[in-house]
Design an enzyme around this catalytic site. Structure first.
Site, PDB file in Angstrom:
ATOM      1  N   ARG A  36      59.680  34.458  12.784  1.00  0.00           N
ATOM      2  CA  ARG A  36      61.144  34.565  12.693  1.00  0.00           C
ATOM      3  C   ARG A  36      61.657  34.579  14.118  1.00  0.00           C
ATOM      4  NH1 ARG A  36      64.885  38.529   9.085  1.00  0.00           N
ATOM      5  NH2 ARG A  36      64.317  36.889   7.623  1.00  0.00           N
ATOM      6  N   HIS A  49      66.378  28.743   6.748  1.00  0.00           N
ATOM      7  CA  HIS A  49      65.652  29.891   6.186  1.00  0.00           C
ATOM      8  C   HIS A  49      64.971  29.418   4.890  1.00  0.00           C
ATOM      9  CE1 HIS A  49      64.416  33.857   5.433  1.00  0.00           C
ATOM     10  NE2 HIS A  49      65.553  34.461   5.182  1.00  0.00           N
ATOM     11  N   ASP A  72      76.651  34.675   2.219  1.00  0.00           N
ATOM     12  CA  ASP A  72      75.769  35.345   3.185  1.00  0.00           C
ATOM     13  C   ASP A  72      76.684  36.052   4.187  1.00  0.00           C
ATOM     14  OD1 ASP A  72      73.564  36.088   4.723  1.00  0.00           O
ATOM     15  OD2 ASP A  72      73.215  34.084   5.560  1.00  0.00           O
ATOM     16  N   CYS A 102      71.286  36.485  -0.081  1.00  0.00           N
ATOM     17  CA  CYS A 102      69.925  36.682   0.431  1.00  0.00           C
ATOM     18  C   CYS A 102      69.694  38.110   0.918  1.00  0.00           C
ATOM     19  CB  CYS A 102      69.624  35.662   1.520  1.00  0.00           C
ATOM     20  SG  CYS A 102      70.609  35.862   3.016  1.00  0.00           S
ATOM     21  N   ARG A 131      61.057  36.809  -3.305  1.00  0.00           N
ATOM     22  CA  ARG A 131      60.481  36.491  -1.994  1.00  0.00           C
ATOM     23  C   ARG A 131      58.968  36.700  -2.043  1.00  0.00           C
ATOM     24  NH1 ARG A 131      63.647  36.655   2.611  1.00  0.00           N
ATOM     25  NH2 ARG A 131      61.786  35.735   3.531  1.00  0.00           N
TER      26      ARG A 131
END
Ligand code: CP
Ligand code: NVA
Length: 307
Positions: A104, A131, A219, A259, A287
């Site tokens: 990341r 992402h 988001d 998310c 996830r």
């Protein structure tokens, strides 16, 4: 032979993407039944985090443990990366010791430079550009809700950020439509907008974007790295909160996705994210399942067992 990486949804063919999503469903069902499935004893995942994370870190670390392997968490302040060691050198060394790497970071180019020098698969755990791991979880959640993805409509409301870019790629891979409402100056990547031209409608009005949608999603207004712009962004995004009025434009059985982390009273109202149409907790849990399927796919070089 060059390893397969997952830097973007385009690193899987549409068929492979469907396979990974189907496999994620199987792994989820196995976990629900309490079946242990640990095909990767001795395998090690290296995780480099140059930005904060809750879900990505825990889902990768728990996922690798459940698959029988282990994970190492690396933060820049504790590693030589944070003291200027070139990313290429880090990639060469790390990939001689671990079996798979997740990163990341900020600039997408840094991830690409790492991947170019890595001898093991590299997974994108979020960059400023995209992402894709989050999209795997979103797609699994959509499949759980709608079944077939083809022909569906997703309304994206808010910032045309890394998540929005990933939705454009998902729309191309899975053949659905994205109706985007963003304020001027916050559009997604122009190249992607052009590439996805027949899968995207760009609007300013969030109510119009939500009309008839199967899914409404948003988001944060200030992504990681944009904190200094927060005051300006809060002004510019006035009217872009996903609230009951916006959800009322969507199909009666539409779902809401985010998310996470979320800011109630900014990009989403509490009544929507905590309401009956919200699927954000399933989305977060997914996830785990999708990334286990992804790691299995990459470690087995595309040979997923399908039970
Ligand atoms: N959605 C997501 O990536 O969450 P984290 O930042 O907590 O990893
Ligand atoms: N767009 C957000 C996503 C966080 C998971 C960010 O980049 O901060």
């Amino acid at each position: 032979m060059k390893p397969r990486h997952f830097l973007s949804l385009f690193d899987l063919t549409p068929v492979e993407l469907q396979q990974v999503l189907r496999r994620a469903g199987q792994l989820k069902a196995m976990r629900r039944r309490g079946e242990s499935y640990a095909p990767f004893p001795q395998k090690v995942l290296g995780m480099i985090f140059e930005k904060a994370s809750t879900r990505t870190r825990v889902s990768f670390e728990a996922g690798m443990a459940q698959l029988g392997g282990s994970a190492i968490f690396l933060a820049p302040r504790d590693t030589q990366l944070g003291r200027g060691e070139p990313v290429e050198d880090t990639a060469r060394v790390l990939s001689s010791m671990v079996d798979i790497v997740m990163i990341r970071t900020f600039e997408h180019a840094k991830l690409e430079r790492f991947a170019a020098c890595s001898t093991v698969p590299v997974i994108n755990g979020l960059t400023d550009y995209n992402h894709p791991c989050q999209l795997l979880a979103d797609l699994q959640t959509l499949i759980e809700h709608c079944g077939e993805l083809r022909g569906r409509t997703v309304a994206w409301i808010g910032d045309g950020n890394n998540m929005c870019n990933s939705y454009l790629k998902a729309a191309m891979q899975c053949d659905f439509l994205v109706r985007i409402a963003v304020p001027p100056g916050y559009e997604p990547d122009p190249g992607l907008l052009q590439q996805a031209a027949d899968r995207v409608v760009l609007l300013r009005d969030p109510l119009a974007a939500a009309q008839g949608a199967d899914v409404v999603t948003t988001d944060v207004w200030s992504s990681m790295g944009k904190e200094k712009e927060q005051a300006r962004r809060t002004r510019d995004f006035t009217g872009y909160e996903v609230n009951a009025a916006i959800m009322a434009q969507a199909k009666p059985n539409a779902i809401f996705l985010h998310c996470l982390p979320a800011h109630r009273g900014e990009e989403v109202s509490a009544e929507v994210i905590d309401g009956p149409q919200s699927r954000v907790w399933d989305q977060a849990e997914n996830r785990l399942h999708t990334q286990k399927a992804l790691m299995e796919f990459l470690l087995l070089e595309g040979q997923l067992p399908l039970f």
